[in-house]
Motif scaffolding. Structure first.
Motif, short mmCIF file in Angstrom:
data_model
loop_
_atom_site.label_atom_id
_atom_site.label_comp_id
_atom_site.label_asym_id
_atom_site.label_seq_id
_atom_site.Cartn_x
_atom_site.Cartn_y
_atom_site.Cartn_z
N TRP A 93 0.84 -1.21 0.00
CA TRP A 93 0.00 0.00 0.00
C TRP A 93 0.86 1.25 0.00
O TRP A 93 1.64 1.49 0.92
CB TRP A 93 -0.90 0.00 1.23
N HIS A 94 0.73 2.05 -1.04
CA HIS A 94 1.41 3.34 -1.16
C HIS A 94 0.40 4.44 -0.87
O HIS A 94 -0.62 4.55 -1.57
CB HIS A 94 1.97 3.55 -2.56
N ALA A 190 0.16 -3.91 -5.78
CA ALA A 190 0.44 -2.54 -5.35
C ALA A 190 -0.83 -1.72 -5.37
O ALA A 190 -1.53 -1.65 -6.39
CB ALA A 190 1.49 -1.90 -6.24
N VAL A 191 -1.16 -1.09 -4.23
CA VAL A 191 -2.29 -0.18 -4.13
C VAL A 191 -1.75 1.25 -4.08
O VAL A 191 -1.04 1.61 -3.14
CB VAL A 191 -3.15 -0.46 -2.88
N PRO A 217 3.94 1.76 -8.38
CA PRO A 217 4.75 1.19 -7.30
C PRO A 217 6.22 1.53 -7.46
O PRO A 217 6.70 1.75 -8.57
CB PRO A 217 4.52 -0.32 -7.46
N LEU A 218 6.93 1.54 -6.32
CA LEU A 218 8.35 1.89 -6.36
C LEU A 218 9.16 0.88 -7.16
O LEU A 218 10.15 1.23 -7.79
CB LEU A 218 8.91 1.97 -4.93
N TYR A 225 0.46 -6.72 -9.88
CA TYR A 225 -0.82 -6.11 -10.27
C TYR A 225 -0.88 -4.74 -9.62
O TYR A 225 -0.39 -4.55 -8.51
CB TYR A 225 -1.96 -7.00 -9.76
N THR A 226 -1.49 -3.76 -10.31
CA THR A 226 -1.56 -2.41 -9.77
C THR A 226 -3.00 -1.94 -9.63
O THR A 226 -3.81 -2.12 -10.54
CB THR A 226 -0.80 -1.41 -10.66
N ILE A 227 -3.30 -1.34 -8.48
CA ILE A 227 -4.64 -0.83 -8.19
C ILE A 227 -4.50 0.63 -7.76
O ILE A 227 -3.65 0.97 -6.95
CB ILE A 227 -5.31 -1.63 -7.07
#
Length: 429
Positions: A93-94, A190-191, A217-218, A225-227
């Motif tokens: 979580w970012h 990655a959120v 994401p970093l 997967y990206t959200i």
């Protein structure tokens, strides 16, 4: 330590480094059509009026479906007997966790709901402060539970891949060693719970260069997967923001209005999920709290006479008689979108300085706003009414401002102390 593209901040609270970089070409995972997506459930009851999310893995391309709750839907306490299983792909979580940001506060609420309702194990959630400047006063205002969660679930990587080489040698060695020592080598979901410009795009872009923990994401190679969790308040989504959304595998918006506006902007509707915002009705129960002590708010008078029937702040007593005027409260981030000028105009048009009323403005700084909100209110009021600063102090009703960061508990106590909430915002998600 500040060096081209990297910000490092030391802290004795376990949250010891935050950094940012610039985006590069996005890596598209080959497994996308084989695995399921993160879905959500809403648990609404006292303490559980927050969002709960659950990871669903299923074979085949037709994987977008509602989950089956692990306990009967009517059993709001069934989570107590549920043991979450390990995830194939943990959440990374970012979000601006340690900043005066509504996005950061919402991210903390969701993550704590996930853990407290036993939808996910703590070991399957990692966090990175991302998208806003680290604010130690915010960290100090958190409960022990929140501080521990932020410290213990911090992801070892705090600097984008492409910016690790710009660190000073000692910092670079520490960052690389932390990533190497990370026992959990699973790729993550990655959120990106921050502003659009912090997300990676398929092409090189420098939009995220000024923010810690960006791009999200970093580490693209550690991400499966990206959200994106986001919102936008107008009837249309600007093209450059739509490009950021298109680069994500999935996007969560809080309202059907946003689903419609994002779809009109060219976003594939199949990747849009409506994830409403939640509230902990047990915590936000005014019956459990006493009104705030005004001396703790650092309120500064902006307009209005310094003498008179309500020259002292509400909540005081004179000769045994309560001298409490009617209190209006407005809480917002200091920017034009929040409509603070409309608030000042409306209030000053409606009341005289002799009226038993007072307006409290509790504002958070934003961008280059500074924190001298009392001076901004005074100067604007004087200019709007074409009067001098002295006249604004004597001929307008009383307005007080404060830039002090408050804990959630203090906010409940503030709301308990006022009579009416005034929110003149031009738009919210």
């Amino acid at each position: 330590m500040l060096r081209k593209g990297v910000y490092m901040n030391g802290s004795s609270n376990g949250v010891d480094s935050w950094a940012y970089g610039q985006p590069k070409k996005r890596w598209v995972p080959p497994w996308k059509r084989q695995w399921g997506k993160l879905q959500y459930i809403a648990v609404s009851a006292t303490f559980l009026s927050a969002l709960a999310l659950i990871w669903l893995a299923s074979g085949g391309p037709q994987h977008q479906h509602r989950i089956q709750l692990p306990y009967p839907s009517g059993d709001v306490l069934g989570f107590q007997h549920h043991t979450p299983s390990s995830l194939e792909f943990p959440l990374w979580w970012h979000a601006p966790f340690i900043a005066q940001s509504g996005l950061g506060a919402e991210a903390i609420m969701i993550i704590q709901a996930l853990i407290n309702t036993k939808q996910l194990r703590q070991e399957d959630i990692y966090i990175t402060h991302s998208g806003d400047i680290f604010d130690k006063s915010v960290l100090n205002s958190f409960s022990r539970e929140t501080r521990n969660m932020l410290a213990h679930r911090q992801h070892p990587q705090q600097v984008a891949d492409e910016y690790i080489d710009t660190l000073l040698p000692e910092q670079r060695e520490i960052q690389i060693q932390r990533m190497h020592d990370m026992e959990d080598q699973r790729k993550a979901v990655a959120v990106c719970h921050n502003w659009f410009d912090c997300w990676r795009k398929p092409v090189d872009d420098n939009a995220a260069a000024g923010w810690p923990g960006c791009p999200c994401p970093l580490n693209a190679n550690r991400t499966a997967y990206t959200i994106a969790r986001t919102m936008f308040e107008t009837a249309g989504l600007p093209e450059h923001l739509a490009d950021h959304v298109k680069a994500m595998d999935e996007v969560w918006v809080p309202t059907h209005f946003n689903k419609e506006t994002f779809t009109k902007a060219g976003i594939d509707p199949s990747k849009i999920r409506v994830v409403p915002q939640g509230v902990d009705t047990d915590f936000w129960d005014p019956a459990k709290y006493a009104p705030v002590n005004l001396t703790t708010l650092n309120l500064v008078q902006a307009t209005g006479p310094a003498v008179g029937p309500n020259s002292t702040l509400p909540g005081t007593r004179t000769a045994g008689r309560r001298t409490k005027p009617f209190i209006f409260l407005s809480v917002f981030k200091w920017e034009a979108r929040k409509g603070w000028k409309d608030l000042v105009q409306g209030y000053c048009n409606a009341f005289k300085p002799s009226d038993p009323v007072v307006l409290w403005i509790l504002a958070k700084p934003f961008d280059q706003s500074g924190i001298d909100f009392d001076k901004k209110v005074l100067k604007y009021a004087a200019k709007y009414y074409n009067i001098s600063l002295h006249e604004a102090r004597t001929q307008l009703p009383r307005i007080y401002t404060s830039s002090q960061h408050l804990s959630e508990v203090d906010f409940v106590r503030v709301y308990k102390a006022v009579d009416a909430l005034a929110i003149p915002t031009h738009g919210e998600g």
